[in-house]
Design a protein around this motif. Structure first.
Motif, PDB file in Angstrom:
ATOM      1  N   LYS A   9      -2.855  19.415  50.443  1.00 18.10           N
ATOM      2  CA  LYS A   9      -3.235  19.400  49.215  1.00 18.10           C
ATOM      3  C   LYS A   9      -3.121  17.938  48.697  1.00 18.10           C
ATOM      4  O   LYS A   9      -1.907  17.535  48.693  1.00 18.10           O
ATOM      5  N   SER A  10      -4.158  17.205  48.332  1.00 16.53           N
ATOM      6  CA  SER A  10      -4.027  15.890  47.908  1.00 16.53           C
ATOM      7  C   SER A  10      -3.541  15.809  46.554  1.00 16.53           C
ATOM      8  O   SER A  10      -3.595  16.734  45.791  1.00 16.53           O
ATOM      9  N   ASP A  11      -3.125  14.459  46.243  1.00 16.80           N
ATOM     10  CA  ASP A  11      -2.737  14.419  44.855  1.00 16.80           C
ATOM     11  C   ASP A  11      -4.148  14.074  44.016  1.00 16.80           C
ATOM     12  O   ASP A  11      -5.214  13.930  44.655  1.00 16.80           O
ATOM     13  N   PRO A  12      -4.003  14.197  42.820  1.00 11.74           N
ATOM     14  CA  PRO A  12      -5.319  13.825  42.084  1.00 11.74           C
ATOM     15  C   PRO A  12      -5.681  12.388  42.389  1.00 11.74           C
ATOM     16  O   PRO A  12      -5.002  11.466  42.365  1.00 11.74           O
ATOM     17  N   LEU A  69     -11.524  22.768  49.916  1.00 14.96           N
ATOM     18  CA  LEU A  69     -11.744  22.891  48.660  1.00 14.96           C
ATOM     19  C   LEU A  69     -11.919  21.446  47.899  1.00 14.96           C
ATOM     20  O   LEU A  69     -10.956  20.631  48.058  1.00 14.96           O
ATOM     21  N   VAL A  70     -12.793  21.269  47.194  1.00 13.66           N
ATOM     22  CA  VAL A  70     -12.753  19.914  46.437  1.00 13.66           C
ATOM     23  C   VAL A  70     -13.170  20.242  45.156  1.00 13.66           C
ATOM     24  O   VAL A  70     -13.954  21.071  44.783  1.00 13.66           O
ATOM     25  N   LYS A  71     -12.452  19.530  44.100  1.00 17.92           N
ATOM     26  CA  LYS A  71     -12.634  20.177  42.675  1.00 17.92           C
ATOM     27  C   LYS A  71     -12.211  18.698  41.658  1.00 17.92           C
ATOM     28  O   LYS A  71     -11.523  17.866  42.212  1.00 17.92           O
ATOM     29  N   PRO A  72     -13.145  18.856  40.628  1.00 19.91           N
ATOM     30  CA  PRO A  72     -12.620  17.857  39.633  1.00 19.91           C
ATOM     31  C   PRO A  72     -11.305  18.192  38.637  1.00 19.91           C
ATOM     32  O   PRO A  72     -10.919  19.552  38.706  1.00 19.91           O
ATOM     33  N   VAL A  73     -10.497  17.411  38.370  1.00 22.95           N
ATOM     34  CA  VAL A  73      -9.192  17.652  37.761  1.00 22.95           C
ATOM     35  C   VAL A  73      -9.102  16.479  36.592  1.00 22.95           C
ATOM     36  O   VAL A  73     -10.258  15.700  36.312  1.00 22.95           O
ATOM     37  N   LEU A  74      -7.868  16.450  35.918  1.00 27.02           N
ATOM     38  CA  LEU A  74      -7.764  15.504  34.786  1.00 27.02           C
ATOM     39  C   LEU A  74      -8.645  15.847  33.674  1.00 27.02           C
ATOM     40  O   LEU A  74      -8.822  17.194  33.329  1.00 27.02           O
ATOM     41  N   ASN A  75      -9.343  15.078  33.102  1.00 30.27           N
ATOM     42  CA  ASN A  75     -10.366  15.468  31.841  1.00 30.27           C
ATOM     43  C   ASN A  75     -11.739  15.630  32.379  1.00 30.27           C
ATOM     44  O   ASN A  75     -12.722  15.392  31.633  1.00 30.27           O
ATOM     45  N   ASP A  76     -12.002  15.852  33.809  1.00 33.88           N
ATOM     46  CA  ASP A  76     -13.446  15.882  34.344  1.00 33.88           C
ATOM     47  C   ASP A  76     -13.711  17.103  34.913  1.00 33.88           C
ATOM     48  O   ASP A  76     -14.409  17.318  35.939  1.00 33.88           O
ATOM     49  N   GLN A  77     -13.128  18.144  34.246  1.00 35.10           N
ATOM     50  CA  GLN A  77     -13.077  19.668  35.054  1.00 35.10           C
ATOM     51  C   GLN A  77     -14.765  19.952  35.048  1.00 35.10           C
ATOM     52  O   GLN A  77     -15.095  20.927  35.733  1.00 35.10           O
ATOM     53  N   ILE A  85     -16.149  24.329  51.140  1.00 31.52           N
ATOM     54  CA  ILE A  85     -16.753  23.701  52.349  1.00 31.52           C
ATOM     55  C   ILE A  85     -16.458  24.273  53.592  1.00 31.52           C
ATOM     56  O   ILE A  85     -15.103  24.136  53.911  1.00 31.52           O
ATOM     57  N   GLY A  86     -17.050  25.041  54.150  1.00 33.33           N
ATOM     58  CA  GLY A  86     -16.707  25.674  55.501  1.00 33.33           C
ATOM     59  C   GLY A  86     -17.060  24.620  56.631  1.00 33.33           C
ATOM     60  O   GLY A  86     -17.574  23.688  56.498  1.00 33.33           O
ATOM     61  N   CYS A  87     -16.033  24.811  57.541  1.00 31.91           N
ATOM     62  CA  CYS A  87     -15.946  23.601  58.667  1.00 31.91           C
ATOM     63  C   CYS A  87     -15.488  24.308  59.979  1.00 31.91           C
ATOM     64  O   CYS A  87     -14.518  24.905  59.848  1.00 31.91           O
ATOM     65  N   ASP A  88     -15.978  23.710  61.075  1.00 31.00           N
ATOM     66  CA  ASP A  88     -15.639  24.206  62.240  1.00 31.00           C
ATOM     67  C   ASP A  88     -15.455  22.601  62.908  1.00 31.00           C
ATOM     68  O   ASP A  88     -16.268  21.895  63.278  1.00 31.00           O
ATOM     69  N   LEU A  89     -14.225  22.441  63.568  1.00 29.05           N
ATOM     70  CA  LEU A  89     -13.855  21.146  64.118  1.00 29.05           C
ATOM     71  C   LEU A  89     -13.509  21.336  65.469  1.00 29.05           C
ATOM     72  O   LEU A  89     -12.727  22.311  66.021  1.00 29.05           O
ATOM     73  N   SER A  90     -14.364  20.550  66.315  1.00 30.05           N
ATOM     74  CA  SER A  90     -13.926  20.690  67.910  1.00 30.05           C
ATOM     75  C   SER A  90     -14.156  19.399  68.542  1.00 30.05           C
ATOM     76  O   SER A  90     -13.656  19.614  69.658  1.00 30.05           O
ATOM     77  N   LYS A  91     -14.399  18.067  68.142  1.00 29.27           N
ATOM     78  CA  LYS A  91     -14.443  16.910  68.652  1.00 29.27           C
ATOM     79  C   LYS A  91     -12.886  16.490  68.266  1.00 29.27           C
ATOM     80  O   LYS A  91     -12.291  16.700  67.247  1.00 29.27           O
ATOM     81  N   SER A  92     -12.793  15.520  69.115  1.00 27.28           N
ATOM     82  CA  SER A  92     -11.393  14.793  69.184  1.00 27.28           C
ATOM     83  C   SER A  92     -11.316  13.920  67.617  1.00 27.28           C
ATOM     84  O   SER A  92     -10.216  14.163  67.020  1.00 27.28           O
ATOM     85  N   VAL A  93     -12.298  13.269  67.175  1.00 23.38           N
ATOM     86  CA  VAL A  93     -12.527  12.774  65.687  1.00 23.38           C
ATOM     87  C   VAL A  93     -13.956  13.400  65.175  1.00 23.38           C
ATOM     88  O   VAL A  93     -14.857  13.241  65.835  1.00 23.38           O
ATOM     89  N   GLN A  94     -13.717  14.188  64.171  1.00 19.80           N
ATOM     90  CA  GLN A  94     -14.809  14.618  63.576  1.00 19.80           C
ATOM     91  C   GLN A  94     -14.959  14.448  61.887  1.00 19.80           C
ATOM     92  O   GLN A  94     -13.765  14.335  61.441  1.00 19.80           O
ATOM     93  N   GLY A 111     -12.054  12.255  38.052  1.00 20.31           N
ATOM     94  CA  GLY A 111     -10.951  12.785  38.603  1.00 20.31           C
ATOM     95  C   GLY A 111     -11.098  13.737  39.583  1.00 20.31           C
ATOM     96  O   GLY A 111     -11.766  14.718  39.188  1.00 20.31           O
ATOM     97  N   VAL A 112     -10.378  13.831  41.050  1.00 24.32           N
ATOM     98  CA  VAL A 112     -10.792  14.604  41.758  1.00 24.32           C
ATOM     99  C   VAL A 112      -9.624  14.909  42.979  1.00 24.32           C
ATOM    100  O   VAL A 112      -8.620  14.120  42.700  1.00 24.32           O
ATOM    101  N   MET A 113      -9.674  16.107  43.640  1.00 25.13           N
ATOM    102  CA  MET A 113      -8.570  16.225  44.447  1.00 25.13           C
ATOM    103  C   MET A 113      -9.300  17.394  45.504  1.00 25.13           C
ATOM    104  O   MET A 113     -10.367  17.767  45.230  1.00 25.13           O
ATOM    105  N   PHE A 114      -8.513  17.584  46.534  1.00 27.77           N
ATOM    106  CA  PHE A 114      -8.869  18.314  47.623  1.00 27.77           C
ATOM    107  C   PHE A 114      -7.845  19.102  48.184  1.00 27.77           C
ATOM    108  O   PHE A 114      -6.655  18.577  48.307  1.00 27.77           O
ATOM    109  N   GLU A 115      -8.011  20.238  48.881  1.00 30.57           N
ATOM    110  CA  GLU A 115      -7.261  20.915  49.723  1.00 30.57           C
ATOM    111  C   GLU A 115      -7.995  21.420  50.999  1.00 30.57           C
ATOM    112  O   GLU A 115      -9.240  21.528  50.894  1.00 30.57           O
ATOM    113  N   TYR A 116      -7.143  21.500  51.991  1.00 33.68           N
ATOM    114  CA  TYR A 116      -7.844  22.033  53.195  1.00 33.68           C
ATOM    115  C   TYR A 116      -6.832  23.195  53.858  1.00 33.68           C
ATOM    116  O   TYR A 116      -5.801  23.350  53.574  1.00 33.68           O
TER     117      TYR A 116
END
Length: 329
Positions: A9-12, A69-77, A85-94, A111-116
């Motif tokens: 989970k990223s910081d805002p 998951l990507v979402k707006p935060v702070l005063n920008d909900q 966002i669904g993702c399937d990762l199979s390459k060394s760098v993708q 303001g944004v943040m994300f989680e995976y």
């Protein structure tokens, strides 16, 4: 660890039109670089996540499956709804990319943040049921329901490291809502178009991280063009030559035209009238001379004369053809 979900989970973060790399993280040896920027003052917003799976690959894993998951935060909900966002990762760098429309309000930043949440895959042939998404807490009003109308594009793409964020790549090109990280000096050396683009924009003189939008070109075609100037990359197949010539003309990259001409001089994949048209339109004198000399029989001359494409040739080239036909017939 194969049955454990890898999460982060990223910081805002505050994202604006000058944003570039927003977050760099390593969770259980899975590296991720989160980048993004606001494309216009009223949106949309472009995001990308570059995953480095090399350590996991070395340990025998084939990839990951899961979601971001990507979402707006702070005063920008209300700027945009939370997106999964669904993702399937199979390459060394993708890279995973997503461009989202906003609510249309004029903002200097968001303001944004994300989680995976990603599950390692040992054997890709095994059917894996991914666990239900965990609940998350929103700051402020309840998050509106995700609507497909808010989605501009979703792409899970595989890349080498050529166009990914790096110390060498110092600017961003936006092509078809996708990001290309490139080196200004390298592109400027090979292209008068990019030299002018990088030096004439007042906005980009003040804000060196502001992305450059390249319009009216397909991403795959444009990436093909840029790859063609790198010496260690295999040159595109002959089927791409007409498109490469078209783009080299538009983006003022004569080195591509020269490379294509050299290859056309040694190929038998095109008809005489096709070579004539390309040589005439894109000013390739050696190819024009070779194509004209290929008209070495009455049969070939008659076939060429019956071609409707002859009308597209310049008067000068028509004059050379007339001289050649006089010698044969």
């Amino acid at each position: 660890m194969a049955n454990e979900v890898i999460s982060y989970k990223s910081d805002p973060k505050i994202i604006d039109m000058k944003s570039h790399v927003l977050d760099s993280s390593t969770s259980n040896s899975l590296k991720c670089i989160w980048s993004g920027f606001v494309m216009k003052k009223r949106g949309p917003i472009s995001f990308s996540w570059t995953f480095d799976l090399q350590e996991w690959k070395s340990a025998g894993y084939s990839g990951f499956t899961g979601y971001i998951l990507v979402k707006p935060v702070l005063n920008d909900q209300k700027a945009f709804p939370t997106i999964q966002i669904g993702c399937d990762l199979s390459k060394s760098v993708q890279m995973v990319t997503r461009t989202l429309k906003t609510d249309g309000e004029k903002r200097k930043s968001v303001g944004v943040m994300f989680e995976y949440y990603l599950l390692p895959i040992v054997n890709p042939e095994l059917e894996i049921v991914f666990p239900k998404a965990p609940e998350f807490v929103e700051v402020g009003p309840a998050t509106p329901e995700v609507s497909s109308s808010n989605e501009v594009s979703e792409e899970v793409a595989s890349y080498g490291d050529l166009f990914l964020p790096s110390e060498r790549n110092d600017t961003i090109l936006v092509v078809g809502a996708k990001l290309l990280y490139v080196n200004k000096k390298y592109l400027s050396y090979y292209s008068d178009y990019f030299e002018a683009l990088f030096t004439s924009s007042e906005d980009n003189e003040k804000n060196l991280n502001l992305p450059y939008s390249i319009d009216d070109v397909e991403y795959d075609d444009f990436e093909l063009l840029i790859r063609a100037i790198y010496p260690d990359i295999k040159f595109p197949d002959y089927k791409c030559y007409p498109k490469l010539l078209e783009l080299a003309e538009r983006f003022k990259m004569p080195v591509i035209t020269q490379k294509v001409e050299n290859r056309l001089l040694n190929t038998t994949k095109f008809e005489i009238h096709e070579l004539l048209l390309m040589a005439d339109k894109y000013r390739m004198p050696r190819l024009l001379e070779r194509a004209i000399l290929m008209i070495n029989s009455t049969e070939k001359a008659k076939k060429l004369k019956a071609s409707a494409e002859l009308a597209e040739l310049s008067l000068e080239t028509k004059g050379h053809l007339f001289e050649r036909l006089i010698m044969i017939i």
